[in-house]
Design an enzyme around this catalytic site. Structure first.
Site, PDB file in Angstrom:
ATOM      1  N   LYS A 123     117.130  60.492  -1.706  1.00 15.40           N
ATOM      2  CA  LYS A 123     117.354  61.904  -2.000  1.00 15.40           C
ATOM      3  C   LYS A 123     118.707  62.097  -2.690  1.00 15.40           C
ATOM      4  O   LYS A 123     118.846  62.931  -3.582  1.00 15.40           O
ATOM      5  CB  LYS A 123     117.293  62.734  -0.721  1.00 15.40           C
ATOM      6  CG  LYS A 123     117.528  64.234  -0.925  1.00 15.40           C
ATOM      7  CD  LYS A 123     116.477  64.870  -1.815  1.00 15.40           C
ATOM      8  CE  LYS A 123     116.776  66.336  -2.123  1.00 15.40           C
ATOM      9  NZ  LYS A 123     116.749  67.183  -0.922  1.00 15.40           N
ATOM     10  N   ALA A 181     114.203  75.897  -2.439  1.00 10.51           N
ATOM     11  CA  ALA A 181     114.326  77.299  -2.045  1.00 10.51           C
ATOM     12  C   ALA A 181     115.473  77.888  -2.853  1.00 10.51           C
ATOM     13  O   ALA A 181     116.570  77.329  -2.869  1.00 10.51           O
ATOM     14  CB  ALA A 181     114.593  77.419  -0.550  1.00 10.51           C
ATOM     15  N   LYS A 221     127.020  74.675   2.899  1.00 13.72           N
ATOM     16  CA  LYS A 221     127.273  73.568   1.989  1.00 13.72           C
ATOM     17  C   LYS A 221     128.435  72.710   2.509  1.00 13.72           C
ATOM     18  O   LYS A 221     129.229  73.152   3.338  1.00 13.72           O
ATOM     19  CB  LYS A 221     127.583  74.099   0.586  1.00 13.72           C
ATOM     20  CG  LYS A 221     126.403  74.817  -0.067  1.00 13.72           C
ATOM     21  CD  LYS A 221     126.755  75.249  -1.475  1.00 13.72           C
ATOM     22  CE  LYS A 221     125.616  76.038  -2.094  1.00 13.72           C
ATOM     23  NZ  LYS A 221     124.396  75.223  -2.250  1.00 13.72           N
TER      24      LYS A 221
END
Length: 294
Positions: free
Chosen positions: A178, A127, A75
């Site tokens: 996105k 996921a 991340k």
């Protein structure tokens, strides 16, 4: 570059495990590096289980030289901590494919790249990490990359795998679209609810207003996005299974730091730079920051 580039995955979480499993399925098992020692990775897809042999290496001292391609799947809040891995795995001939949220991936990773070429990505698949350490893949995985020579290294590595790769000549527009999706998903943190909440009329209306605010900023940043994008994003959330979560909600539930800055704060920052009012961001961002601080 070889037709079978040497590949490392740094950060075998939900996204990293998915990419590692896609490579392993076709006989291109990558080297795997992360914080937590594991003997193997497990990806669940429908009724199938894909086991990727390890072990996960936990010390940069275990790296035996630079590789052609690094999939950096940590991340944004963990990039600095991943710096020793990049130092050990990268040289001027390495490509780093950054599998992260946001539109600032290159700026975040460049200080730790050691001369490697960096390609940002847009990850288009849900996921979810499971309590037993496995990962549940809930849709076909695909990536969008900018249409550059460096991106073709990642395209070559993933060719023929279950993870499809698209090269875009207008990557900025794809990335901002996105980001808008990720930004509105931040509302889940503030409610503690999953995608089913978008069936509420009031949440749908708030989401549309927030997305239209972000759309104005995205266009000022050069993204070419239609007026229909906010409605399309809300409709997509409404079509998801009602128990579908998102990575920022998972981090909140686990009491981990949140990626609020690169998912939500960026709209506020870039809006101010362009003189665009962002009243919804001005409310949402400090609340997410406070949730991140604990």
């Amino acid at each position: 570059m070889s037709m079978s580039p040497s590949v490392a995955v740094v950060g075998p979480g939900a996204i990293g495990t998915t990419v590692a499993a896609a490579l392993h399925e076709v006989g291109r098992t990558p080297r795997i590096y992360g914080r937590t020692p594991r003997e193997q990775l497990e990806l669940r897809v429908d009724d199938d289980r894909i086991l990727v042999p390890g072990p996960v290496q936990t010390s940069p001292a275990q790296v035996d030289g630079a590789v052609d391609l690094v999939f950096l799947a940590v991340k944004s809040t963990q990039v600095e901590a991943a710096a020793p891995w990049l130092k050990a795995l990268c040289d001027a001939d390495t490509v780093i494919c950054v599998l992260q949220n946001g539109v600032e991936q290159q700026n975040l990773v460049t200080p730790y790249s050691h001369g490697a070429r960096i390609i940002p990505s847009v990850v288009w698949f849900p996921a979810q990490a499971q309590p037993d350490g496995s990962v549940w893949l809930r849709a076909a995985p695909r990536l969008t990359l900018p249409d550059t020579p460096a991106a073709r290294v990642a395209l070559t590595a993933l060719r023929g795998t279950r993870c499809s790769v698209e090269l875009s000549t207008d990557f900025a527009s794809v990335a901002w679209r996105k980001l808008l999706q990720n930004a509105v998903a931040g509302l889940m943190v503030l409610t503690g609810r999953r995608s089913g909440m978008f069936a509420r009329d009031d949440i749908a209306a708030l989401s549309l207003a927030y997305l239209r605010e972000g759309l104005e900023v995205a266009r000022a940043e050069g993204a070419s996005l239609s007026d229909e994008v906010p409605r399309e994003i809300v409709s997509a959330f409404q079509a998801f299974p009602p128990d579908m979560g998102t990575s920022i909600l998972a981090d909140r539930e686990a009491n981990r730091p949140l990626e609020w800055s690169i998912r939500n704060g960026v709209i506020q920052r870039r809006g101010r730079a362009h003189g665009i009012p962002t009243p919804i961001s001005d409310l949402v961002v400090p609340l997410l920051a406070a949730a991140s601080d604990g």
